[in-house]
Design a protein around this motif. Structure first.
Motif, PDB file in Angstrom:
ATOM      1  N   GLU A 199      29.457  11.390  41.149  1.00 43.29           N
ATOM      2  CA  GLU A 199      28.112  11.059  40.664  1.00 43.29           C
ATOM      3  C   GLU A 199      27.070  11.204  41.770  1.00 43.29           C
ATOM      4  N   ARG A 200      27.393  10.735  42.964  1.00 37.19           N
ATOM      5  CA  ARG A 200      26.444  10.844  44.081  1.00 37.19           C
ATOM      6  C   ARG A 200      26.176  12.299  44.425  1.00 37.19           C
ATOM      7  N   GLU A 237      23.935  13.787  41.825  1.00 34.61           N
ATOM      8  CA  GLU A 237      22.555  13.329  42.018  1.00 34.61           C
ATOM      9  C   GLU A 237      21.888  14.085  43.162  1.00 34.61           C
ATOM     10  N   GLU A 254      18.765  16.813  43.010  1.00 34.94           N
ATOM     11  CA  GLU A 254      17.535  16.707  43.803  1.00 34.94           C
ATOM     12  C   GLU A 254      17.262  17.998  44.556  1.00 34.94           C
ATOM     13  N   ARG A 312      19.898   2.853  42.471  1.00 36.03           N
ATOM     14  CA  ARG A 312      20.297   3.680  41.340  1.00 36.03           C
ATOM     15  C   ARG A 312      19.275   3.626  40.216  1.00 36.03           C
ATOM     16  N   ARG A 341      13.460   4.807  44.448  1.00 40.01           N
ATOM     17  CA  ARG A 341      14.473   5.414  45.298  1.00 40.01           C
ATOM     18  C   ARG A 341      14.902   4.500  46.425  1.00 40.01           C
TER      19      ARG A 341
END
Length: 118
Positions: A69-70, A73, A77, A99, A104
């Motif tokens: 997931e990180r 993300e 970006e 999250r 942020r």
């Protein structure tokens, strides 16, 4: 052994074709050996992978999911060409990213007087 090394040094200094041949051998032979070892030791099979995944501990599976997931993300970006320098600025200030969407950076809570006295 010393004589052989001196001979190689002398030959590479005096002959450009020998130098290029020696340099090619020094680069290609280890590459071929490494490729062969990686090919022989690669055990990529669906059956083995499913067996290993079924035996995985819950925390390992959870950390894999969190990392996935990180990474998604972060890559999102980058694709949107967002400025990600605030990650580094936040880390230098001792802050962490949240999250929550549109928020942020969240500062680490200050210690209260009661916590400092302990």
């Amino acid at each position: 052994m010393v004589m052989a090394w001196k001979w190689i040094v002398r030959r590479t200094r005096d002959s450009k074709p020998f130098f290029f041949a020696f340099a090619t051998i020094c680069g290609v032979v280890p590459g071929v050996i490494g490729f062969g070892v990686m090919t022989l030791t690669n055990t990529r099979s669906d059956q083995l992978e499913s067996q290993l995944r079924s035996k995985a501990r819950p925390e390992t599976t959870m950390m894999g999911q969190v990392n996935k997931e990180r990474l998604a993300e972060y890559l999102g970006e980058l694709q949107r060409k967002e400025n990600t320098n605030d990650r580094y600025v936040a880390a230098l200030k001792g802050e962490t990213l949240t999250r929550k969407p549109y928020v942020r950076i969240q500062p680490i809570p200050e210690k209260t007087d009661m916590e400092q006295k302990k």
